[in-house]
Design an enzyme around this catalytic site. Structure first.
Site, PDB file in Angstrom:
ATOM      1  CG  HIS A 188      -1.774  -1.159   1.406  1.00  0.00           C
ATOM      2  ND1 HIS A 188      -1.502  -2.154   2.323  1.00  0.00           N
ATOM      3  CD2 HIS A 188      -2.903  -1.547   0.765  1.00  0.00           C
ATOM      4  CE1 HIS A 188      -2.432  -3.085   2.246  1.00  0.00           C
ATOM      5  NE2 HIS A 188      -3.291  -2.744   1.312  1.00  0.00           N
ATOM      6  N   PRO A 221      -6.830  10.438  23.126  1.00  0.00           N
ATOM      7  CG  PRO A 221      -6.635  11.744  21.221  1.00  0.00           C
ATOM      8  CD  PRO A 221      -5.934  10.674  21.986  1.00  0.00           C
TER       9      PRO A 221
END
Length: 607
Positions: free
Chosen positions: A238, A589
């Protein structure tokens, strides 16, 4: 080196390409809405055969569509270029070829594939389908220390896994069980290694003059081109970074020696994954990453074969040379070695030699078949029903808990977004907010069943995965769907019951175990697991929901002091983290968002 040049398309290149593949193979049926292709040329006892499903991002052709055929894949599911298909697509693929024995799903070791295919398996299991997951990991380029958490990437060895598990499920009148096929596949994966090299980067095709889009998995990156006299060793499929660049470009003889050393040198403790003893039978696969000419590919194969014998005294018992697993127009090659003796000996060779009509392996379609097979396009996807049960929930309480949790997520979203702007790509808060809004809207529309526990968790997982998407959506959805699967199993042994606090603790534990099958993140890795694991384990061990919520909060806060080991945060410079020293450090987060969600759930439950 790349000229950034491709044909210009006015239509979705993936769907158009699938149509072309199906037009060239009369055995294939195409569920267009879900980008699912399956083999209609099944044996007479087709439902007694273990179904083999695979898929992933497009751009790796002939993987996966070209491997659909007798004694190979039964079903292939296509995502966008370099991006995993959705859970809905994969589940449609699983349902397109029902089997009484079960389904084996084969994926390469990339986060998006594992999460989406894994969640589809959890959904299938809750619907009564016996399914197992094989994760191909054959790359040796990234050392053991660096890939310790993530594992090795899946490369061209995937083609061998497809051929062998497909043949195993098909041979001898389809007598193999699900466990038989899974065991064979895992032995192959455990005894296979691959290394690649490329002259340059991949070019993403253009659609209707638009700029090329990076729609890839988490591991994929936009990377600068290689120099004119430069080659990169260890590139993924990729556009990922390799392990080193070499300049000037070595001769193929020199390159072959270098690549084989990565595969076979027992002194390289970081990369020596498979023992190759003196008398072991070995399979060699030379793979074209996209734009290496056939002339060169066979020349490279001959040189690699010669080096194998002259340096390592290995004479392969089977040699496969061709285009198996590409990276679009990647100007490179990869070398795969399979230790046949350790993977299963004569059985492996028998399965490799079993004829197939899948064009990705060979072409064996008879002329008479073109005249007898009918329409290929399947206009409607198979209908998939949510599982149901006699296990009950308190609908008013469930609604109150969900609404309060979503409210807390909305409050914390600005902070989560700020944290993720530094530690990630800035979308964590928006992703959580999208999930919360979707749940809230579903409650207002009464589109989620709040009384049937099994159906509730299935529908909730679907809502979350569809709204959030990405890695976090996959993680939440797998957790939720695993809870549904557990409750469905409980119904079989206990019959009808109403979920108690103790039942819910057991269900949470089952959800966590299900999730841990698809991610290696644990406490201390600076992910949402730092909040989730303490919450589940504390609730299970104490039965005190308040203590469990506090454990989730404390776990999330502890990430302020932890080094990131997963995701984009692992690449952030230390000075960026110092901006948050005044509040104790920059937390993860996702963990902060999950802790807020849990706090909302618990406060509503206690009120």
């Amino acid at each position: 080196m790349s000229q950034e040049k491709h044909w210009n398309y006015t239509k979705d290149i993936v769907r158009t390409s699938i149509s072309g593949v199906c037009a060239a193979n009369p055995y294939l049926k195409y569920i267009e809405s879900e980008r699912v292709v399956y083999n209609s040329h099944s044996p007479e006892n087709g439902e007694e055969k273990v179904t083999v499903v695979s898929g992933g991002g497009s751009g790796h052709e002939p993987l996966h569509l070209g491997f659909v055929g007798d004694a190979l894949l039964d079903v292939a599911v296509a995502g966008s270029i370099f991006a995993s298909p959705s859970v809905k697509q994969v589940l449609s693929g699983i349902h397109s070829k029902p089997s009484k024995k079960g389904t084996v799903v084969v994926v390469k070791n990339y986060t998006g594939d594992i999460l989406h295919f894994g969640l589809a398996i959890e959904r299938a299991r809750s619907q009564g389908i016996n399914a197992g997951l094989l994760i191909v990991q054959d790359d040796v380029s990234v050392g053991k220390t660096k890939n310790g958490k993530v594992g090795r990437r899946g490369l061209a060895g995937t083609a061998l896994v497809h051929k062998l598990v497909g043949a195993k499920s098909f041979v001898d009148g389809c007598k193999a069980s699900l466990d038989d096929v899974m065991d064979l596949g895992q032995r192959v994966i455990d005894n296979m290694v691959t290394i690649g090299a490329s002259l340059d980067r991949v070019v993403i095709p253009t659609v209707h003059g638009e700029e090329k889009q990076d729609d890839s998995d988490d591991e994929d990156e936009k990377i600068d081109e290689l120099g004119k006299d430069e080659i990169e060793i260890g590139m993924g499929i990729h556009n990922e970074h390799g392990i080193k660049r070499v300049s000037p470009i070595p001769t193929v003889d020199q390159l072959a020696e270098t690549l084989l050393a990565y595969l076979l040198d027992p002194n390289d403790k970081e990369r020596y994954y498979v023992d190759f003893d003196k008398d072991d039978d070995v399979v060699l696969l030379i793979n074209n990453l996209g734009s290496t000419s056939v002339l060169e590919l066979y020349a490279i194969q001959a040189i690699v074969n010669e080096k194998l014998f002259s340096i390592y005294n290995i004479k392969p018992v089977r040699i496969y040379t061709g285009t198996f697993v590409t990276s679009l127009d990647g100007p490179g090659i990869s070398i795969t070695l399979l230790n046949v003796t350790k993977a299963g000996g004569d059985e492996i060779l028998r399965l490799l030699d079993l004829p197939t009509n899948a064009p990705g392996w060979n072409s064996a379609i008879q002329s008479s078949d073109w005249k007898t097979l009918g329409e290929q396009l399947v206009k409607e996807a198979p209908e998939i029903h949510y599982a149901t049960s006699s296990i009950k929930l308190d609908p008013e309480l469930v609604k109150k808990i969900l609404l309060k949790g979503c409210e807390e997520v909305k409050k914390v979203e600005p902070k989560v977004t700020l944290y993720d702007t530094v530690a990630g790509d800035g979308d964590c808060g928006e992703t959580l907010l999208a999930g919360a809004d979707s749940i809230t809207n579903s409650l207002r529309d009464n589109s989620i069943d709040l009384t049937d526990a099994v159906r509730f968790f299935e529908e909730l997982g679907d809502v979350v995965e569809s709204a959030m998407g990405g890695t976090s959506g996959g993680l939440y959805s797998i957790f939720i769907s695993s809870m549904s699967s557990f409750l469905k199993q409980q119904e079989k042994s206990r019959g009808a019951f109403t979920v108690s606090e103790e039942d819910f603790a057991d269900t949470l534990e089952a959800g966590l175990k299900g999730l841990q099958r698809y991610t290696r993140a644990r406490v201390g890795d600076r992910t949402l697991m730092d909040a989730l694991i303490p919450f589940v384990e504390t609730f299970k061990s104490t039965g005190d929901i308040n203590k469990a919520a506090q454990a989730a909060h404390d776990g999330a806060e502890s990430t302020r002091k932890l080094a990131a080991k997963f995701g984009r945060a692992s690449y952030v410079a230390e000075e960026e983290f110092r901006r948050f020293d005044s509040e104790g450090g920059l937390p993860d987060p996702g963990a902060i968002g999950l802790a807020a969600l849990i706090n909302g759930f618990v406060s509503a439950y206690q009120s």
